[in-house]
Scaffold this motif. Structure first.
Motif, PDB file in Angstrom:
ATOM      1  N   LEU A   9       0.826  -1.211   0.000  1.00 25.16           N
ATOM      2  CA  LEU A   9       0.000   0.000   0.000  1.00 25.16           C
ATOM      3  C   LEU A   9       0.861   1.261   0.000  1.00 25.16           C
ATOM      4  O   LEU A   9       0.521   2.250  -0.652  1.00 25.16           O
ATOM      5  CB  LEU A   9      -0.959  -0.012   1.185  1.00 25.16           C
ATOM      6  N   ASP A  10       1.988   1.238   0.699  1.00 21.65           N
ATOM      7  CA  ASP A  10       2.916   2.376   0.693  1.00 21.65           C
ATOM      8  C   ASP A  10       3.478   2.608  -0.701  1.00 21.65           C
ATOM      9  O   ASP A  10       3.552   3.743  -1.174  1.00 21.65           O
ATOM     10  CB  ASP A  10       4.063   2.149   1.681  1.00 21.65           C
ATOM     11  N   VAL A  11       3.876   1.544  -1.351  1.00 19.41           N
ATOM     12  CA  VAL A  11       4.417   1.648  -2.714  1.00 19.41           C
ATOM     13  C   VAL A  11       3.337   2.175  -3.653  1.00 19.41           C
ATOM     14  O   VAL A  11       3.596   3.044  -4.494  1.00 19.41           O
ATOM     15  CB  VAL A  11       4.964   0.285  -3.201  1.00 19.41           C
ATOM     16  N   ASP A  17       3.077   9.638  -8.359  1.00 16.07           N
ATOM     17  CA  ASP A  17       4.184  10.597  -8.375  1.00 16.07           C
ATOM     18  C   ASP A  17       5.358  10.064  -9.193  1.00 16.07           C
ATOM     19  O   ASP A  17       5.982  10.803  -9.957  1.00 16.07           O
ATOM     20  CB  ASP A  17       4.650  10.917  -6.954  1.00 16.07           C
ATOM     21  N   PHE A  18       5.674   8.790  -9.028  1.00 21.47           N
ATOM     22  CA  PHE A  18       6.772   8.189  -9.788  1.00 21.47           C
ATOM     23  C   PHE A  18       6.512   8.251 -11.291  1.00 21.47           C
ATOM     24  O   PHE A  18       7.395   8.629 -12.071  1.00 21.47           O
ATOM     25  CB  PHE A  18       6.999   6.735  -9.352  1.00 21.47           C
ATOM     26  N   ALA A  45       2.796  -2.451 -14.980  1.00 19.27           N
ATOM     27  CA  ALA A  45       3.605  -1.228 -15.037  1.00 19.27           C
ATOM     28  C   ALA A  45       3.386  -0.507 -16.366  1.00 19.27           C
ATOM     29  O   ALA A  45       3.202   0.719 -16.400  1.00 19.27           O
ATOM     30  CB  ALA A  45       5.082  -1.564 -14.846  1.00 19.27           C
ATOM     31  N   SER A  46       3.366  -1.252 -17.455  1.00 22.44           N
ATOM     32  CA  SER A  46       3.133  -0.636 -18.769  1.00 22.44           C
ATOM     33  C   SER A  46       1.715  -0.094 -18.876  1.00 22.44           C
ATOM     34  O   SER A  46       1.503   0.994 -19.420  1.00 22.44           O
ATOM     35  CB  SER A  46       3.392  -1.653 -19.884  1.00 22.44           C
ATOM     36  N   PHE A  47       0.744  -0.809 -18.343  1.00 26.62           N
ATOM     37  CA  PHE A  47      -0.643  -0.326 -18.359  1.00 26.62           C
ATOM     38  C   PHE A  47      -0.764   0.969 -17.555  1.00 26.62           C
ATOM     39  O   PHE A  47      -1.428   1.914 -17.984  1.00 26.62           O
ATOM     40  CB  PHE A  47      -1.601  -1.359 -17.761  1.00 26.62           C
ATOM     41  N   ALA A  48      -0.116   1.015 -16.396  1.00 22.10           N
ATOM     42  CA  ALA A  48      -0.194   2.210 -15.545  1.00 22.10           C
ATOM     43  C   ALA A  48       0.409   3.419 -16.254  1.00 22.10           C
ATOM     44  O   ALA A  48      -0.165   4.515 -16.221  1.00 22.10           O
ATOM     45  CB  ALA A  48       0.511   1.963 -14.216  1.00 22.10           C
ATOM     46  N   MET A  49       1.548   3.221 -16.915  1.00 21.61           N
ATOM     47  CA  MET A  49       2.172   4.336 -17.625  1.00 21.61           C
ATOM     48  C   MET A  49       1.308   4.777 -18.803  1.00 21.61           C
ATOM     49  O   MET A  49       1.112   5.976 -19.021  1.00 21.61           O
ATOM     50  CB  MET A  49       3.572   3.946 -18.107  1.00 21.61           C
ATOM     51  N   ALA A  50       0.761   3.844 -19.551  1.00 23.64           N
ATOM     52  CA  ALA A  50      -0.102   4.197 -20.685  1.00 23.64           C
ATOM     53  C   ALA A  50      -1.332   4.964 -20.207  1.00 23.64           C
ATOM     54  O   ALA A  50      -1.733   5.961 -20.819  1.00 23.64           O
ATOM     55  CB  ALA A  50      -0.524   2.940 -21.441  1.00 23.64           C
TER      56      ALA A  50
END
Length: 96
Positions: A9-11, A17-18, A45-50
């Motif tokens: 949850l912290d990550v 922001d990252f 990770a790729s989905f989040a960036m897209a």
């Protein structure tokens, strides 16, 4: 188990922001096309960036390539991930 959940949850809280830092650092919001890759466990990770890129600039074409886009996964990804425009199987430089 509770410690692992708290760490996750912290990550998660710092993820937005990252992604913003990476978009700014590489000037991705000014691009015409942004390519992402996915191999092994990189889909999320790729989905989040897209998703973040499309939220900032919906006109940017987002593509994803790599092993996780091989048949039939690539088609399923494009069908269910609205912030990706195209998926390319294997090395994107060849299939693009």
């Amino acid at each position: 188990m509770q410690q692992l959940k708290e760490k996750a949850l912290d990550v998660q809280e710092g993820l937005d922001d990252f992604l913003s830092i990476m978009i700014d650092k590489y000037q991705l919001a000014q691009a015409n096309l942004v390519g992402l890759t996915s191999m092994f466990i990189q889909n999320m990770a790729s989905f989040a960036m897209a998703r973040k890129i499309k939220a900032l600039a919906p006109e940017i074409v987002t593509v994803m390539g790599g092993a996780n886009c091989e048949y039939p996964m690539g088609g399923v990804i494009i069908k269910h991930v609205p912030y990706l425009d195209f998926a390319f199987p294997g090395p994107g430089l060849k299939s693009l």
